[in-house]
Each structure stands twice: as C-alpha cells, then as structure tokens.
Enzyme design. Structure first.
Site, mmCIF file in Angstrom:
data_model
loop_
_atom_site.group_PDB
_atom_site.id
_atom_site.type_symbol
_atom_site.label_atom_id
_atom_site.label_comp_id
_atom_site.label_asym_id
_atom_site.label_seq_id
_atom_site.Cartn_x
_atom_site.Cartn_y
_atom_site.Cartn_z
ATOM 1 N N ALA A 80 1.081 -1.196 -0.114
ATOM 2 C CA ALA A 80 0.122 0.017 0.202
ATOM 3 C C ALA A 80 0.925 1.299 0.021
ATOM 4 C CB ALA A 80 -0.965 0.012 1.291
ATOM 5 N N GLY A 81 0.352 2.356 -0.683
ATOM 6 C CA GLY A 81 1.121 3.439 -0.600
ATOM 7 C C GLY A 81 0.683 4.409 -2.001
ATOM 8 N N ASN A 82 1.092 5.556 -1.836
ATOM 9 C CA ASN A 82 0.678 6.457 -2.891
ATOM 10 C C ASN A 82 -0.817 6.502 -3.080
ATOM 11 O OD1 ASN A 82 3.464 6.737 -3.411
ATOM 12 N ND2 ASN A 82 3.173 6.989 -5.501
ATOM 13 N N GLY A 83 -1.381 6.376 -1.999
ATOM 14 C CA GLY A 83 -2.826 6.552 -1.998
ATOM 15 C C GLY A 83 -3.601 5.519 -2.430
ATOM 16 N N GLY A 84 -3.130 4.304 -2.666
ATOM 17 C CA GLY A 84 -3.569 3.235 -3.246
ATOM 18 C C GLY A 84 -3.150 1.762 -2.667
ATOM 19 N N VAL A 85 -4.144 0.886 -2.756
ATOM 20 C CA VAL A 85 -3.461 -0.467 -2.320
ATOM 21 C C VAL A 85 -3.246 -1.376 -3.563
ATOM 22 C CG1 VAL A 85 -4.468 -2.522 -1.110
ATOM 23 C CG2 VAL A 85 -4.922 -0.312 -0.473
ATOM 24 N N VAL A 86 -2.230 -2.066 -3.649
ATOM 25 C CA VAL A 86 -1.880 -2.674 -4.777
ATOM 26 C C VAL A 86 -2.164 -4.607 -4.353
ATOM 27 C CG1 VAL A 86 0.035 -3.471 -6.305
ATOM 28 C CG2 VAL A 86 -0.034 -1.315 -5.472
ATOM 29 N N ASP A 194 8.470 10.670 -8.991
ATOM 30 C CA ASP A 194 8.246 10.082 -7.683
ATOM 31 C C ASP A 194 9.254 8.862 -7.547
ATOM 32 O OD1 ASP A 194 7.492 9.517 -5.020
ATOM 33 O OD2 ASP A 194 5.526 8.478 -5.677
ATOM 34 N N ASP A 221 -2.934 15.561 -9.444
ATOM 35 C CA ASP A 221 -3.425 16.827 -8.627
ATOM 36 C C ASP A 221 -5.014 16.237 -7.762
ATOM 37 O OD1 ASP A 221 -2.205 18.582 -10.045
ATOM 38 O OD2 ASP A 221 -3.667 18.985 -11.560
#
Length: 400
Positions: A80-86, A194, A221
């Site tokens: 998880a990270g960058n606003g999402g779950v993988v 990033d 954004d």
C-alpha cells in the site's frame, strides 16, 4: 478513400474499456502493427532477450481485451502507498497474473474520465525498464490500474530482507533507473516525479523496472488533494516550490541509492555508532580520515525500524526533515566502505543546486555506470536467494 492512419504499437490498439471482438480488417492491421512494433523495438536498442520478452508481453496483452471488475480474482495484497492498495490478482478470462492498484478518489465523473484518458498514455510505454501496463478502468468509486506483476516486489521490500544492498547490485539498479528515466523523457517527454525504492520493482528473471510515474497530471492533482504523500525523496527545489525538471528525479535516485546501500533512509545521516553497527567496524569519514561524526541525531520521521532493528532515537518531525533537506548538506556514502566511483556518482546526483547536478547523459557516461555495464553480476540469483524465490530457467543477462 479514408486517409491511412499512422501505425502504432499493438498495445495502443487494445482499448481496455472496449470489449474485444473480431474485426474484418484485424488480420491486415495486425500485420501492419507487427512491422511497426519491430521498428519501435529496433529504435530502443534492445538485446535479443529483451526484445523477445517485450514481444511476449505485448502478445499476452493482446489477448486481454476489456478489463472489468468482475473478471479479477484476488490472490494477495502486495503493498500500500501513494494513495492506493496494490493486490496480486488473476485476470480470469486470460489467466494472466497481474498487479492491480486501486485508488479511491472522491471526484466528479468528468475528472475521472480525464484521468482514465490520461492513463492511456501508459499503453505506449513499452521498455524493458518500465513496468508493463494492461489497462485502467473505473468501478465503484475506485480507479484500477492493472500492471505487470513483478514477483520480487519493490526495492524497499527487498531491503527489509537484505538489510543492505551490495554495491555491484546497485550498479545494475542504477543502470536500469537511468535507462528508464531516459526512455520516459526522450520517447514520451515524461518526468517520473516519484523516484524512490518502493517505485523500483524487480523480478526473479533479474529485471529492474520503474513504476508509478507521473503520466496523469489530473491524477497527481486529485491525489494531492486527497492524500498527504511522502515528500522525503523530493529534491530541495521541489520542496521550495521552484521549477523542477528531470534533475529532480536524479536527486531522488541518488537519495534512494544511499538508502539502499546503507540500509536506512539517510536523513539525518547515521552517526558513528550506527555506522559501526551497520558495517561491523568503525567507519571513517572526511578528507583526513576522521571518525564519522558522533553527535547524536534524531531518526527520520515515521521510521521506528531500520534494516538493522529498532531505532530508539527520538523521531524527527516531518517539517524538521524537510527543513534539513533544503538547508543542510546532502547525504553521502561513508568512506572506506564503497568504491570512490560509486561515492562520486552519488555525490553528483545529490548536488543541491539542480543547475550543477549531473544530468542523465553525464551519469550514463560516468565511470561507475560504465564499470557496472560490463560487470558480470547474477542479479537474479542474488534476488532469489535474498527473497527465497524459485529462480526461473532463463534469467536476464547479468550485464544489463
């Protein structure tokens, strides 16, 4: 007679939001696409193995057709990270294993559609140094981005197992990151924005690929409004809000390399006691071989555990960290542990003034990279041993 369209890669002809179906001209179109694909691959100066793997990926991708939420079977969470779950998923219609990133965003339909449109550029990003893209779609308040599954995970996950990553391995990582950044810039005029260990993925075949680059301005954004992302890998000029370019990605790469080499995020720098614990002996620093600074320093924010166990120092506040990046000397590799070539390479990445910082061309021609290109390194073997993975029969050539 209709004007003939400029041919494109097969990846571009597969719209993930449109169901697959037979076309009366599909045979002729596929032949034209095959010719164009071969031309595109020749431009990338790939070796035979890389070319075959890219062709195999695109052939598999051509069978995927429409991507729908119901067609995925969840296998496990990858991170998880960058606003999402993988998550690791299987696409039932094709049988392919993929990595699916779910990003929950409270946005208007027009914005959502723009994000999906902008993400289609990823279909054109076909390189051995960029994670493959199957498609993106929207379902139930979430944007799904479906990517190639990399069974070694990200370098921050590898670091947890390895404690430190050897210099010769980081040589291969540096080559792949530079080539990935150069591909994005030269072929697509894209900056990554990033670069950090969690966005460098590896697999048991020995491939090293970039993911999560800033292809969708609208998504960047929207996520900036919804999530407070980490700024700890950002270059000083980005933190100060001034104009930034691919030079900012170079800083982030340099910072990532120091972290991977030392075993923890390098700001604030480790003191003498910590360096001795990391390397198993006293480490000198400075021009005259003085012992590394022994002044106690706070630990980075939100990082109670490094690759070397619990960190009992008081945590640095995030604003202190950002102030440190902007106003204090940049981190560097300790002396006597790494080759001077590697130290100099990292130092050139971490010059605070972006105008003085090394660019992609300079770094590609640096002695450290030239040496790493010819060095025989079994990256796949090292990774599989570190992560206890089964090594496939045909790993990537050791000279990346």
């Amino acid at each position: 007679m209709l004007a003939r369209r400029k041919p494109v890669l097969p990846a571009l002809t597969i719209n993930p939001t449109i169901a697959e179906g037979p076309s009366p001209t599909s045979e002729g179109a596929s032949e034209a696409n095959l010719v164009d694909l071969q031309k595109k691959l020749e431009e990338l100066e790939l070796d035979e193995q890389q070319k075959k793997r890219l062709e195999a990926f695109l052939t598999q991708k051509a069978k995927v057709g429409e991507l729908k939420d119901d067609d995925f079977e969840r296998i496990s969470e990858l991170g998880a990270g960058n606003g999402g779950v993988v998550t690791k998923v299987q696409h039932r219609p094709s049988g392919l294993i993929m990595a699916r990133k779910l990003i929950h965003l409270e946005i208007k339909p027009a914005i959502r559609n723009q994000i999906i449109r902008e993400l289609q550029v990823l279909h054109e990003c076909n390189s051995p140094y960029i994670v493959g893209f199957y498609g993106a779609f929207y379902s139930d308040g979430e944007i799904s981005i479906c990517m190639e599954h990399m069974d070694g995970g990200s370098l921050d996950q590898v670091l947890k197992e390895a404690k430190r990553i050897p210099e010769e391995i980081l040589g291969k990582v540096s080559i792949a990151v530079l080539r990935g950044l150069a591909y994005l810039r030269e072929k697509h005029q894209i900056m990554h924005r990033d670069v950090k260990p969690s966005n460098i993925l590896v697999n048991s075949r020995g491939e090293i690929k970039l993911c999560d680059f800033g292809v969708s301005g609208q998504l960047i954004d929207s996520m900036a409004n919804s999530f407070v992302g980490t700024r700890s890998y950002m270059a000083p000029e980005r933190l100060q809000g001034t104009h930034y370019s691919v030079q900012s990605d170079i800083w982030s790469m340099g910072l990532s390399l120091v972290e991977l080499a030392v075993g923890r995020y390098p700001i604030p720098p480790p003191d003498a006691k910590e360096l001795e614990a990391i390397f198993g002996r006293p480490v000198v620093d400075g021009e005259e071989g003085e012992p590394h600074s022994i002044s106690p320093r706070p630990r980075p924010p939100g990082r109670p555990v490094s690759g070397h166990g619990m960190d009992s120092r008081p945590a640095m506040a995030i604003f202190e960290l950002l102030d440190y990046i902007v106003n204090e000397p940049p981190p560097k590799l300790p002396n006597g542990v790494f080759t001077p070539d590697f130290q100099e390479f990292v130092n050139k990445c971490l010059i605070k003034n972006p105008a003085e910082r090394a660019d992609l061309k300079m770094l590609t021609n640096h002695t450290f990279i030239k040496r790493s290109e010819v060095e025989e390194v079994d990256f796949a073997g090292w990774l599989c041993k570190t992560l206890r993975l089964n090594q496939p029969g045909t790993p990537t050539r050791t000279a990346v």
